[in-house]
Enzyme design. Structure first.
Site, PDB file in Angstrom:
ATOM      1  N   ASP A 457     -17.036  -4.376 -42.036  1.00  0.00           N
ATOM      2  CA  ASP A 457     -15.750  -3.873 -41.552  1.00  0.00           C
ATOM      3  C   ASP A 457     -15.944  -2.788 -40.494  1.00  0.00           C
ATOM      4  O   ASP A 457     -15.093  -2.597 -39.630  1.00  0.00           O
ATOM      5  CB  ASP A 457     -14.932  -3.332 -42.721  1.00  0.00           C
ATOM      6  CG  ASP A 457     -14.590  -4.425 -43.734  1.00  0.00           C
ATOM      7  OD1 ASP A 457     -15.331  -5.429 -43.787  1.00  0.00           O
ATOM      8  OD2 ASP A 457     -13.602  -4.286 -44.467  1.00  0.00           O
ATOM      9  N   GLU A 527     -13.408 -13.499 -41.500  1.00  0.00           N
ATOM     10  CA  GLU A 527     -13.031 -13.619 -42.923  1.00  0.00           C
ATOM     11  C   GLU A 527     -11.523 -13.700 -42.980  1.00  0.00           C
ATOM     12  O   GLU A 527     -10.847 -12.709 -42.783  1.00  0.00           O
ATOM     13  CB  GLU A 527     -13.556 -12.436 -43.741  1.00  0.00           C
ATOM     14  CG  GLU A 527     -13.374 -11.052 -43.131  1.00  0.00           C
ATOM     15  CD  GLU A 527     -13.815  -9.936 -44.074  1.00  0.00           C
ATOM     16  OE1 GLU A 527     -15.027  -9.769 -44.196  1.00  0.00           O
ATOM     17  OE2 GLU A 527     -12.948  -9.257 -44.660  1.00  0.00           O
TER      18      GLU A 527
END
Ligand SMILES: *[C@@H]1O[C@H](CO)[C@@H](O)[C@H](O)[C@H]1NC(C)=O
Ligand SMILES: *[C@@H]1O[C@H](CO)[C@@H](O)[C@H](O)[C@H]1NC(C)=O
Ligand SMILES: *[C@@H]1O[C@H](CO)[C@@H](O)[C@H](O)[C@H]1NC(C)=O
Ligand SMILES: *[C@@H]1O[C@H](CO)[C@@H](O)[C@H](O)[C@H]1NC(C)=O
Ligand SMILES: *[C@@H]1O[C@H](CO)[C@@H](O)[C@H](O)[C@H]1NC(C)=O
Ligand SMILES: *[C@@H]1O[C@H](CO)[C@@H](O)[C@H](O)[C@H]1NC(C)=O
Ligand SMILES: *[C@@H]1O[C@H](CO)[C@@H](O)[C@H](O)[C@H]1NC(C)=O
Ligand SMILES: *[C@@H]1O[C@H](CO)[C@@H](O)[C@H](O)[C@H]1NC(C)=O
Ligand SMILES: *[C@@H]1O[C@H](CO)[C@@H](O)[C@H](O)[C@H]1NC(C)=O
Length: 886
Positions: A457, A527
């Site tokens: 992330d 994702e």
């Protein structure tokens, strides 16, 4: 294609196995106990002949919880039932646990060395051998940090004892394997010896596992390839020595052998890197599964002394000749090529087992499912597992995107706005570097590696990036290195990642993917998905109590323990359930709820993969998508393409249809029909037949198109302007059939149920996890369809040898809709006649099928059927019947 399974042998009699330099063995198993339960004199415990009769006996690699499950302290079916896992006290795991093993060793001559090799211990460990501490937890720290320790001066002739004290794990403070919001956290936080520990005997000189690079660029597939094999050679002795590093490269089909050799002089206590060169004149090229075969080469090398005696043998290493490149487009989207061809990633996020148990047979089934769905890649987010995973991926032609995980210590940098971890200190950089070195060495030669993501992330800071890049370079990493899986920023040394992480993770309607913002089909989605993956009832009953099941359909906003942890966005099925009842009508029973969930799961995964297929060559191409997620760490109600018991349901078959090699797709937004081709070579004439029928079977539209298909492309072939008008707000079925000139089975057959009312998205109100819907499609009329009659037979075709580990039974199911109305969403299962278990893994050519009036359809299923079995057919919500078979 058949392939042999990698066999890992653990030899319990180490004295037998460690006779000659180069011999290496894994510790065969451990005695496990809490420091709470035994006296605290570790020196005594690490001496031979300690009394461990009260300790648990476990296998070679197991977290504490995995070990306790092996020892029947816990029972998986009980632990996974309802919220039982929450009942285990974490306090038992707040103290260190001990892993101990005794083994006998022969007498070694004085110029021999015995090394201990670790591959990461969670969270950190002190290591004792025969009463001496040989490593402390400030060095042996981090789940991925492998180290080598010289045990030689402590070896005893006869019994020896090894003791590992594994310290408790905190995801905030330690470089471990965390679970974020994937599932409830294991009570031991994964603490323990989760990877193999090895012993290696060498002479005075040791060599490292070889690293292999080639100059192959795929510009000319048949020109010679230069192969470079590097190994680090260390002289552990106090005298200078002349070393011959020699060995060979041979193709695994044994048609070609090339000798390698080099002489080097090493001063006392010194080391060097040896580079061996070879040219392969007629190289066999490795391809991803759908593009070709997976030829591999073996490299074996050893180091010998002037006497001719072998001093060390490197582990046999396999490599494949292929070339992977990543580029950034002018839109800053990443795109990959494999062997110079655009490689659109169609992948899914892999989850390890919640207790990090590793079962190669299960993994093979999982990989086979990935390929069966037409996907070509898995993403490992900080769950790098074991060397066997990469071997299997190499053999099966499955690409792997590996990388570090988000949302804990791994990304604890000051600019991380979501940082829950303790900011990195000097010593943390050392752990990160050791972790990168170890994982890079493990993955380096494997052709299945597509990239390593040094962040998920968030991107690593410049200091960490320097260490990561230096480690990767020193391990001759030949593949792309990418800053993170998101576009939030990047370090100085690496470009923007080109990967978007803009959701969704929760439900969105099928037309979402044809939009032009957030997770819609453009660029590379690292994702994302509509959050679906509802198991079928048979699986759910294994892990949900009656009240959990009741809540599922009757309390749409209720939390469920088998979703993400409490109070998070994903701890309920609220968004999904709201859409389900708005689109399909309120469910009046559990069976109805599960049936409708499968419909919506199927729509969701099909549309995601189809939209990315349609836009593979758009002006802003869809370069890749990683579905969130492939599988779950334990029985789960969401984020999976098949369930924990390996049962495929609606999400699986939606993905399987949507990712077909050659396919015809309906774009929910533009109402265009696209011809999709993911193959490398298929071209030529294709016939597409389009039919739209009303719920009562009346034909509303018929079109036939003949066109040409081209590899790695999608093509707009037909516009259907009149669907909404034709349906007049009602529901209809659209069937797209794709054929080539071969009159046998179609290349693709794709049936949509469409509503005259489209789902309307409110893009401006998008959250990071979903985009809300203001008006829902209306499929309620499906509940009042006319009944239909389907005739079905099952016929045994014979044995299928596509799995070497197993023979599967292949069965053909022939269906005929004998009615004038469509036969909607029929599910087939294959059950054990004695236990009535639904068998899995199970490979259906298609499932959850919808037949047009009077249509015939042939399905094939392959399954491991040991005893008696039967095919069952479920029509609608409840009507299930068993097919007779020949
Ligand atoms: C621990 O055990 C060792 C070996 O048996 C012994 O020599 C030592 O005295 C013990 N230490 C303590 C504090 O009991
Ligand atoms: C080992 O310890 C157990 C109790 O934990 C005891 O019953 C047993 O007699 C001991 N064995 C030996 C050989 O001392
Ligand atoms: C595990 O627990 C379940 C449910 O409590 C029980 O039915 C089963 O027999 C147990 N299995 C084992 C191996 O103990
Ligand atoms: C790799 O090396 C071989 C042998 O020298 C040579 O023929 C080939 O052209 C090289 N390939 C590339 C892409 O440079
Ligand atoms: C390939 O290897 C050969 C012999 O080892 C060497 O002469 C040649 O320069 C190499 N070619 C390249 C492109 O590295
Ligand atoms: C190799 O030598 C260098 C420089 O002396 C040293 O720093 C390093 O630790 C050595 N590596 C090994 C594996 O012995
Ligand atoms: C292989 O090639 C490299 C670089 O061209 C060179 O440094 C090395 O000495 C060569 N190795 C052998 C064994 O010739
Ligand atoms: C079937 O449905 C269509 C479209 O809703 C309608 O126009 C037609 O009248 C129906 N036919 C029968 C026989 O009910
Ligand atoms: C949905 O369709 C049903 C049946 O066609 C109809 O009765 C109902 O009014 C529709 N609902 C909405 C919200 O339009």
């Amino acid at each position: 294609m058949p392939f042999p399974l990698l066999i890992v042998t653990f030899i319990s009699s180490l004295a037998m196995a460690l006779q000659n330099p180069g011999d290496q063995v894994s510790i065969a198993g451990w005695n496990l106990q809490s420091t709470h339960a035994v006296n605290s004199n570790l020196t005594a415990w690490s001496l031979p002949h300690a009394n461990v009769s009260s300790w648990y006996r476990i296998g070679p690699r197991a977290t504490i919880l995995a070990g306790l499950l092996e020892s029947n302290v816990y029972n998986e079916s009980d632990l996974f039932y309802s919220d039982h896992l929450a009942g285990i006290s974490k306090a038992n795991f707040d103290v260190p646990w001990l892993y101990r093993e005794e083994f006998s060793l022969p007498e070694f001559p004085t110029d021999k060395h015995l090394f201990l090799k670790t591959h990461g211990i969670t969270s950190k460990a002190d290591i004792f051998f025969n009463g001496a501490q040989i490593a402390s937890s400030d060095l042996q720290i981090g789940s991925y940090a492998g180290h080598i320790y010289d045990l030689t001066s402590h070896v005893l002739v006869g019994q020896n004892a090894l003791l590992i004290k594994a310290y408790p794990t905190s995801y905030r403070d330690d470089f471990a394997l965390g679970w974020v919001d994937w599932n409830p956290h294991p009570p031991d936080s994964g603490t323990g010896v989760w990877r193999n520990v090895e012993l290696k005997l060498t002479g005075p000189v040791s060599i490292s596992p070889p690293r292999v690079t080639t100059n192959f660029t795929a510009d000319a597939l048949r020109s010679p390839v230069n192969v470079t094999v590097k190994t680090d050679v260390v002289n552990h002795g106090g005298a200078p020595v002349d070393v011959a590093v020699q060995g060979s490269i041979h193709s695994t089909d044994s048609t070609k052998t090339i000798d390698l050799s080099y002489q080097i002089h090493l001063p006392a206590h010194s080391n060097s890197t040896v580079t061996l060169n070879a040219t392969i004149d007629d190289p066999q090229i490795w391809w991803p599964a759908t593009w070709g075969t997976q030829p591999l080469y073996n490299v074996s090398i050893n180091a010998s002394l002037p006497s001719g005696a072998i001093s060390d043998i490197a582990p046999l290493t396999k490599f494949g000749i292929r070339h992977v490149v990543s580029t950034l487009s002018s839109d800053d989207d990443v795109a990959f090529t494999v062997n110079s061809h655009p490689f659109q990633v169609r992948g899914a996020g892999y989850a390890a087992d919640i207790f990090l148990r590793f079962d190669l047979d299960r993994l093979e089934a999982i990989f086979q499912y990935v390929l069966d769905m037409g996907l070509n890649t898995i993403r490992l987010e900080g769950k790098q597992e074991h060397p066997e995973l990469y071997d299997l991926a190499d053999r099966m032609g499955l690409m792997v995107i590996a990388g570090w995980e988000c949302c804990d210590k791994w990304e604890a940098w000051s600019y991380n706005e979501d940082n829950p971890g303790t900011l990195w200190h000097d010593e943390d950089y050392t752990v990160a570097q050791a972790s990168m070195l170890h994982e890079a060495e493990m993955m380096q030669p494997h052709p299945s590696l597509l990239a390593f993501l040094v962040g998920s992330d968030y991107w690593p800071d410049d200091r960490a990036t320097d260490l990561y890049l230096t480690a990767l370079r020193s391990m001759d990493w030949p593949n792309p290195v990418i800053a993170s899986a998101s576009m939030r920023g990047h370090p100085r040394q690496l470009p923007a990642s080109g990967m978007k992480m803009d959701g969704p993770y929760d439900w969105v309607p099928p037309n979402y993917w044809y939009g032009d913002s957030f997770g819609a089909a453009f660029g590379f989605g690292s994702e994302q998905g509509a959050g679906v993956g509802t198991p079928e009832l048979f699986s759910m009953r294994k892990f949900l109590s009656d009240s959990d099941l009741k809540a599922l359909w009757s309390s749409p906003n209720a939390g469920q323990y088998h979703l993400a942890p409490k109070n998070g966005v994903f701890s309920t099925r609220k968004i999904f359930n709201n859409a389900l009842s708005k689109r399909y009508g309120q469910s009046k029973s559990l069976e109805e709820y599960v049936f409708k969930s499968q419909l919506m799961d199927y729509e969701a995964t099909r549309a995601e993969f189809e939209a990315f297929a349609v836009r593979q060559n758009a002006s802003r191409p869809a370069t890749g998508v990683v579905y969130w997620m492939l599988n779950s760490a334990w029985p789960s109600l969401h984020w999976q393409l098949f369930d924990y018991y390996l049962q495929p349901a609606g999400a699986f078959f939606g993905a399987k249809v949507g990712a077909r090699q050659e396919h015809v797709v309906y774009d929910y937004e533009s109402k265009n029909v696209y011809l999709v081709n993911h193959s490398l070579k298929s071209r030529g004439t294709r016939h597409i037949v389009v039919d739209l029928v009303a719920l009562n079977g009346t034909r509303l539209l018929h079109r036939e198109v003949t066109t040409e298909t081209a590899p790695l492309a999608s093509k707009d072939i037909l516009h259907i302007p009149d669907i909404t008008t034709l349906l007049k707000g009602a529901v209809g079925f659209l069937r797209l059939i794709l054929k080539d000139d071969n009159p046998s089975e179609p290349l693709s057959r794709n049936v949509y149920w469409l509503s005259g009312q489209s789902d309307v998205l409110d893009w401006d109100k998008s959250e990071w996890y979903t985009t809300p819907v203001t008006t829902f499609a209306n499929f309620t009329a499906l509940s009042s369809m006319e009944p239909f009659t389907v005739a079905a037979t099952a016929t045994v075709l014979g044995d299928d040898k596509s799995r070497v580990s197993d023979t599967l039974t292949s069965v053909e199911v022939n269906l005929e809709n004998q009615s004038d109305v469509p036969a909607f969403f029929i599910r087939f299962t294959i059950v054990d006649s004695t236990t009535h278990e639904e068998l899995a893994p199970v490979f259906w050519s298609d499932n959850y099928v919808t037949l047009f009036p009077r249509e015939k359809l042939r399905l094939v299923v392959k399954v491991r059927a040991k005893g008696g079995w039967a095919v069952t057919m479920r029509v609608g919500v409840g009507d299930e019947r068993t097919l007779k078979h020949q």
